[in-house]
Write a protein that holds these residues in place. Sequence first.
Motif, PDB file in Angstrom:
ATOM      1  N   ILE A   2       0.654  -1.150  -0.236  1.00 18.47           N
ATOM      2  CA  ILE A   2       0.186   0.030  -0.239  1.00 18.47           C
ATOM      3  C   ILE A   2       0.819   1.172  -0.039  1.00 18.47           C
ATOM      4  CG2 ILE A   2      -1.710   1.121   1.338  1.00 18.47           C
ATOM      5  CD1 ILE A   2      -2.719  -1.221  -0.125  1.00 18.47           C
ATOM      6  N   SER A   3       1.712   1.347   1.099  1.00 14.89           N
ATOM      7  CA  SER A   3       2.903   2.413   0.884  1.00 14.89           C
ATOM      8  C   SER A   3       3.818   1.845   1.994  1.00 14.89           C
ATOM      9  CB  SER A   3       2.065   3.743   1.456  1.00 14.89           C
ATOM     10  OG  SER A   3       2.073   3.728   2.801  1.00 14.89           O
ATOM     11  N   PRO A   4       5.004   2.643   1.838  1.00 12.64           N
ATOM     12  CA  PRO A   4       5.939   2.523   2.695  1.00 12.64           C
ATOM     13  C   PRO A   4       5.936   2.519   4.113  1.00 12.64           C
ATOM     14  CG  PRO A   4       6.752   3.756   0.871  1.00 12.64           C
ATOM     15  CD  PRO A   4       5.640   3.627   0.838  1.00 12.64           C
ATOM     16  N   ASP A   5       4.888   3.574   4.563  1.00 10.42           N
ATOM     17  CA  ASP A   5       4.667   4.110   5.871  1.00 10.42           C
ATOM     18  C   ASP A   5       3.434   3.618   6.249  1.00 10.42           C
ATOM     19  OD1 ASP A   5       3.273   5.682   4.477  1.00 10.42           O
ATOM     20  OD2 ASP A   5       3.521   7.495   5.770  1.00 10.42           O
ATOM     21  N   PHE A   6       2.520   2.604   5.589  1.00 13.77           N
ATOM     22  CA  PHE A   6       1.526   2.063   5.958  1.00 13.77           C
ATOM     23  C   PHE A   6       1.586   1.162   7.051  1.00 13.77           C
ATOM     24  CE2 PHE A   6      -2.210  -1.075   5.171  1.00 13.77           C
ATOM     25  CZ  PHE A   6      -2.990  -0.111   5.878  1.00 13.77           C
ATOM     26  N   LYS A   7       0.862   1.062   8.295  1.00 10.96           N
ATOM     27  CA  LYS A   7       0.836   0.278   9.498  1.00 10.96           C
ATOM     28  C   LYS A   7      -0.632  -0.268   9.660  1.00 10.96           C
ATOM     29  CE  LYS A   7       5.046   1.166  10.787  1.00 10.96           C
ATOM     30  NZ  LYS A   7       5.922   0.753   9.514  1.00 10.96           N
ATOM     31  N   PRO A   8      -0.876  -1.697   9.233  1.00  5.68           N
ATOM     32  CA  PRO A   8      -2.276  -1.990   9.401  1.00  5.68           C
ATOM     33  C   PRO A   8      -2.623  -2.387  10.968  1.00  5.68           C
ATOM     34  CG  PRO A   8      -0.639  -3.780   8.323  1.00  5.68           C
ATOM     35  CD  PRO A   8       0.043  -2.534   8.425  1.00  5.68           C
ATOM     36  N   LEU A   9      -3.817  -2.029  11.281  1.00  3.72           N
ATOM     37  CA  LEU A   9      -4.185  -2.340  12.562  1.00  3.72           C
ATOM     38  C   LEU A   9      -5.249  -3.531  12.634  1.00  3.72           C
ATOM     39  CD1 LEU A   9      -4.946   1.384  13.614  1.00  3.72           C
ATOM     40  CD2 LEU A   9      -3.005  -0.046  14.202  1.00  3.72           C
ATOM     41  N   SER A  10      -6.231  -3.681  11.521  1.00  3.02           N
ATOM     42  CA  SER A  10      -7.089  -4.704  11.720  1.00  3.02           C
ATOM     43  C   SER A  10      -7.561  -5.009  10.274  1.00  3.02           C
ATOM     44  CB  SER A  10      -8.229  -4.342  12.564  1.00  3.02           C
ATOM     45  OG  SER A  10      -9.024  -3.276  11.901  1.00  3.02           O
ATOM     46  N   ARG A  11      -7.944  -6.369  10.224  1.00  3.26           N
ATOM     47  CA  ARG A  11      -8.449  -6.694   9.072  1.00  3.26           C
ATOM     48  C   ARG A  11     -10.164  -6.981   9.055  1.00  3.26           C
ATOM     49  NH1 ARG A  11      -8.004 -11.364   8.311  1.00  3.26           N
ATOM     50  NH2 ARG A  11      -8.974 -11.455   6.096  1.00  3.26           N
ATOM     51  N   GLU A  12     -11.048  -6.938   8.197  1.00  2.00           N
ATOM     52  CA  GLU A  12     -12.242  -7.148   8.367  1.00  2.00           C
ATOM     53  C   GLU A  12     -13.133  -6.362   9.601  1.00  2.00           C
ATOM     54  OE1 GLU A  12     -14.065  -9.280   6.276  1.00  2.00           O
ATOM     55  OE2 GLU A  12     -12.241  -9.267   4.844  1.00  2.00           O
ATOM     56  N   GLU A  13     -12.456  -5.095   9.616  1.00  2.00           N
ATOM     57  CA  GLU A  13     -13.146  -4.108  10.588  1.00  2.00           C
ATOM     58  C   GLU A  13     -14.558  -3.996  10.276  1.00  2.00           C
ATOM     59  OE1 GLU A  13     -12.847  -1.523  13.695  1.00  2.00           O
ATOM     60  OE2 GLU A  13     -11.020  -2.831  13.164  1.00  2.00           O
ATOM     61  N   HIS A  14     -15.480  -4.271  11.330  1.00  2.00           N
ATOM     62  CA  HIS A  14     -17.003  -4.213  11.135  1.00  2.00           C
ATOM     63  C   HIS A  14     -17.303  -2.783  11.102  1.00  2.00           C
ATOM     64  CE1 HIS A  14     -21.064  -5.380  10.793  1.00  2.00           C
ATOM     65  NE2 HIS A  14     -21.210  -4.842  12.204  1.00  2.00           N
ATOM     66  N   THR A  15     -18.260  -2.232  10.260  1.00  2.00           N
ATOM     67  CA  THR A  15     -18.891  -1.135  10.009  1.00  2.00           C
ATOM     68  C   THR A  15     -20.479  -1.389   9.998  1.00  2.00           C
ATOM     69  OG1 THR A  15     -18.839  -0.482   7.851  1.00  2.00           O
ATOM     70  CG2 THR A  15     -17.075   0.117   9.171  1.00  2.00           C
ATOM     71  N   LYS A  16     -21.391  -0.355  10.068  1.00  2.00           N
ATOM     72  CA  LYS A  16     -22.603  -0.536   9.894  1.00  2.00           C
ATOM     73  C   LYS A  16     -23.078  -0.922   8.078  1.00  2.00           C
ATOM     74  CE  LYS A  16     -26.334   3.111   9.564  1.00  2.00           C
ATOM     75  NZ  LYS A  16     -26.813   4.186  10.245  1.00  2.00           N
ATOM     76  N   TYR A  17     -21.799  -0.592   7.298  1.00  2.00           N
ATOM     77  CA  TYR A  17     -22.002  -0.700   5.990  1.00  2.00           C
ATOM     78  C   TYR A  17     -21.257  -1.763   5.475  1.00  2.00           C
ATOM     79  CZ  TYR A  17     -23.772   4.266   6.408  1.00  2.00           C
ATOM     80  OH  TYR A  17     -24.433   5.409   6.741  1.00  2.00           O
ATOM     81  N   PHE A  45     -17.833  -4.817   5.988  1.00  2.00           N
ATOM     82  CA  PHE A  45     -16.557  -4.868   6.421  1.00  2.00           C
ATOM     83  C   PHE A  45     -15.489  -4.333   5.883  1.00  2.00           C
ATOM     84  CE2 PHE A  45     -19.208  -8.192   8.052  1.00  2.00           C
ATOM     85  CZ  PHE A  45     -18.919  -8.646   9.380  1.00  2.00           C
ATOM     86  N   ILE A  46     -14.428  -3.578   6.426  1.00  2.00           N
ATOM     87  CA  ILE A  46     -13.488  -2.890   5.673  1.00  2.00           C
ATOM     88  C   ILE A  46     -12.164  -3.954   5.806  1.00  2.00           C
ATOM     89  CG2 ILE A  46     -11.517  -1.142   6.248  1.00  2.00           C
ATOM     90  CD1 ILE A  46     -13.769   0.549   7.555  1.00  2.00           C
ATOM     91  N   ASP A  47     -11.720  -4.066   4.454  1.00  2.00           N
ATOM     92  CA  ASP A  47     -10.701  -5.228   4.565  1.00  2.00           C
ATOM     93  C   ASP A  47      -9.573  -5.089   5.057  1.00  2.00           C
ATOM     94  OD1 ASP A  47     -12.410  -6.481   2.393  1.00  2.00           O
ATOM     95  OD2 ASP A  47     -11.852  -5.193   0.791  1.00  2.00           O
ATOM     96  N   VAL A  48      -9.092  -3.981   5.001  1.00  2.00           N
ATOM     97  CA  VAL A  48      -7.781  -3.468   5.962  1.00  2.00           C
ATOM     98  C   VAL A  48      -7.681  -2.303   6.573  1.00  2.00           C
ATOM     99  CG1 VAL A  48      -5.315  -3.594   6.088  1.00  2.00           C
ATOM    100  CG2 VAL A  48      -6.379  -5.175   4.338  1.00  2.00           C
ATOM    101  N   PHE A  49      -7.698  -1.995   7.868  1.00  2.00           N
ATOM    102  CA  PHE A  49      -7.736  -0.685   8.393  1.00  2.00           C
ATOM    103  C   PHE A  49      -6.454  -0.437   9.127  1.00  2.00           C
ATOM    104  CE2 PHE A  49      -9.187   1.787  12.104  1.00  2.00           C
ATOM    105  CZ  PHE A  49      -9.542   2.797  11.592  1.00  2.00           C
ATOM    106  N   GLY A  50      -6.019   0.604   8.701  1.00  2.00           N
ATOM    107  CA  GLY A  50      -4.656   0.903   9.760  1.00  2.00           C
ATOM    108  C   GLY A  50      -4.565   2.656   9.601  1.00  2.00           C
ATOM    109  N   HIS A  51      -3.179   2.854   9.775  1.00  2.00           N
ATOM    110  CA  HIS A  51      -2.926   4.367   9.715  1.00  2.00           C
ATOM    111  C   HIS A  51      -1.379   4.704   9.023  1.00  2.00           C
ATOM    112  CE1 HIS A  51       0.240   3.927  13.045  1.00  2.00           C
ATOM    113  NE2 HIS A  51      -0.633   3.040  13.502  1.00  2.00           N
ATOM    114  N   ASP A  52      -1.194   5.980   8.823  1.00  2.00           N
ATOM    115  CA  ASP A  52       0.120   6.304   8.129  1.00  2.00           C
ATOM    116  C   ASP A  52       1.161   6.723   9.247  1.00  2.00           C
ATOM    117  OD1 ASP A  52      -0.645   8.670   8.374  1.00  2.00           O
ATOM    118  OD2 ASP A  52      -0.876   9.055   6.337  1.00  2.00           O
TER     119      ASP A  52
END
Length: 183
Positions: free
Chosen positions: A74-89, A91-98
């Motif tokens: 995704i990018s050199p500074d991407f840090k994933p936090l979770s997979r399949e993060e549940h939302t009302k809409y 499941f987010i495939d990958v959720f993280g931060h830079d």
Amino acid sequence: PINYMKEGEIHKLLKKDGKLILSSSNLAMKEYLSIAINKVHSLQILNLTDSEKIQLTGSERDMSDMIYSKPSLISPDFKPLSREEHTKYGFIDVFGHDKEGTLIVVECKRDAADFTAVDQLLRYIKKIKQLKGTKKVKGIIAAPKISANALQMLHDHSCDFVSVNPPKYLEKYDKQQQKLANF
């Protein structure tokens, strides 16, 4: 051509206008196939069973697993936090931060991404902004390719596209698979 008929298909052999019509349908899946047969040299009707299960590789889940374990896709500074993060809409495939603390929502598509993929991503971003109480949320679509219109829509909403091909876990078997011309 290959046509895989799933469990629950209805098959009929009909005669129409002097031709045989082989018709297969799956009403629940809205799938239909009709083959007009002009000349019959031989006809066999057999009850075939296949005990093997379909092995789908390169699914969106496989892609999210791959991205989670190798975030540099995704990018050199991407840090994933979770997979399949549940939302009302959904499941987010990958959720993280830079590295700047911006939350990143990654939506994976195993085929070409289109308007529906962008719309799905935008819904997830909106929900994460509400849930986390922040405006620092960025969206990324990870797919082999994206349509030009979907890419424009993505950029209009300050989101990005990253070209990622799904993993091909069974690729080694493909090399051993006989081709139709070999028979």
